[in-house]
Structure formats: C-alpha cells, structure tokens
Design a protein around this motif. Structure first.
Motif, short mmCIF file in Angstrom:
data_model
loop_
_atom_site.label_atom_id
_atom_site.label_comp_id
_atom_site.label_asym_id
_atom_site.label_seq_id
_atom_site.Cartn_x
_atom_site.Cartn_y
_atom_site.Cartn_z
N UNK A 63 27.97 40.94 52.31
CA UNK A 63 28.95 39.96 52.78
C UNK A 63 30.38 40.44 52.57
N UNK A 64 31.27 39.47 52.35
CA UNK A 64 32.70 39.76 52.18
C UNK A 64 32.96 40.48 50.85
N UNK A 65 34.10 41.17 50.77
CA UNK A 65 34.52 41.81 49.52
C UNK A 65 34.60 40.75 48.43
N UNK A 66 34.00 41.05 47.27
CA UNK A 66 33.97 40.05 46.20
C UNK A 66 33.58 40.67 44.86
N UNK A 67 33.84 39.90 43.82
CA UNK A 67 33.32 40.18 42.49
C UNK A 67 32.43 39.00 42.14
N UNK A 68 31.28 39.27 41.54
CA UNK A 68 30.30 38.23 41.22
C UNK A 68 29.78 38.48 39.81
N UNK A 81 37.14 36.17 45.41
CA UNK A 81 37.55 36.94 46.58
C UNK A 81 38.70 37.89 46.19
N UNK A 82 39.15 38.74 47.11
CA UNK A 82 40.20 39.72 46.78
C UNK A 82 41.55 39.13 46.40
N UNK A 115 40.40 46.05 44.82
CA UNK A 115 41.36 45.18 44.13
C UNK A 115 40.79 44.54 42.86
N UNK A 116 39.52 44.75 42.58
CA UNK A 116 38.83 44.07 41.48
C UNK A 116 38.80 44.90 40.20
N UNK A 117 38.99 44.21 39.08
CA UNK A 117 38.90 44.87 37.78
C UNK A 117 38.24 43.89 36.81
N UNK A 118 37.16 44.32 36.17
CA UNK A 118 36.45 43.48 35.20
C UNK A 118 36.49 44.14 33.83
N UNK A 119 36.72 43.32 32.82
CA UNK A 119 36.82 43.78 31.44
C UNK A 119 35.74 43.11 30.60
N UNK A 120 34.97 43.91 29.88
CA UNK A 120 33.92 43.40 28.99
C UNK A 120 34.53 43.19 27.60
N UNK A 121 34.38 41.98 27.08
CA UNK A 121 34.87 41.66 25.74
C UNK A 121 33.78 40.91 24.99
#
Length: 145
Positions: A63-68, A81-82, A115-121
């Motif tokens: 589908x569309x650009x995304x982070x899930x 979404x972006x 455009x997505x950045x995820x950080x694990x904490x």
C-alpha cells in the motif's frame, strides 16, 4: 598481484594521517546507526522484548508509504503516513504477522528508511516522519516528536 611501491606508500601515508587525526582528537564523521536491512524499499524489526514489531514501507510494497508498529500484549497497532499523522487501533483484529527474518533493534538504535525513523527504547518504540509521530508501548500509543 602484489601492490607496487607507490600504492604501498600511499596506503602507509593514508593510515598515518588517519592515526594522527585520532591522536589529535580531530572529530570523526558520525556513523549512521540505522540497522535497516532493506529489501527493496522495506525494513522491519522487533524490540528486544519481542513484544513490539515494526515495519517501514516506502516502495509501495504494502500500500501507501507508511510506518507500522504493533504490540502483542496488549493487542494494539499504529500506522503513520509520511507527514507524521498516525492512526491507532486496539484489539486482536488490529494485529498482523511480523515479517520473517527481521532483526532485533537494540535499545538506543534506530531504523530509518525514507522519511521514517524509529527508535527502540526500554520504554517503547517511537517513530517519526517530518518531526512528528507516535510512541508505542505496553502503556498504549501516544504522540512523539
């Protein structure tokens, strides 16, 4: 094939300059700490507890650009979404299956794609795009960025 004298001297000189820079305290370029192992335009990861799994898609793979991201306990998910706008969902019907073979993202590490950045904490995973986004944890889904 053995290197010629000029190649050997060039290598020695370059090594000497690099060592001198380290000794003199010259700032080094910051390494990209993203562990994104993209296949095409896709990345995914587990948190160290394996309760949270996330995926970033920027190539139209799903589908569309995304982070899930989703948590197994409690059953909840969030899609962004972006622009950083996100929508959360609670309940087992909101969950999917994590991709096969995705790595564990250690606490303090990031995974970035497009455009997505995820950080694990230790207290959860935060994902942003354009300076805004979400945080997901056992406590629920909230705003990040």
């Amino acid at each position: 094939m053995q290197p010629n004298l000029i190649q050997t001297l060039s290598l020695v000189a370059a090594s000497g300059i690099a060592i001198a820079g380290l000794i003199a305290g010259v700032p080094q370029a910051a390494a990209d700490d993203s562990v994104c192992t993209s296949t095409g335009q896709y990345c995914g990861f587990y948190s160290p507890s394996h309760n949270i799994s996330c995926e970033i898609n920027t190539g139209g793979r799903v589908g569309q650009d995304s982070a899930y991201c989703q948590t197994n306990e409690p059953a909840q998910s969030v899609t962004m979404d972006p622009t950083g706008a996100f929508h959360s969902c609670t309940g087992v019907s909101c969950l999917g299956n994590a991709a096969q073979g995705i790595p564990t993202l250690a606490y303090g590490q990031t995974m970035a794609l497009g455009p997505f950045k995820c950080l694990s904490e230790e207290d959860g995973v935060s994902c942003t795009a354009g300076g805004r986004g979400f945080m997901i944890s056992r406590s629920g889904v909230g705003t990040a960025g």
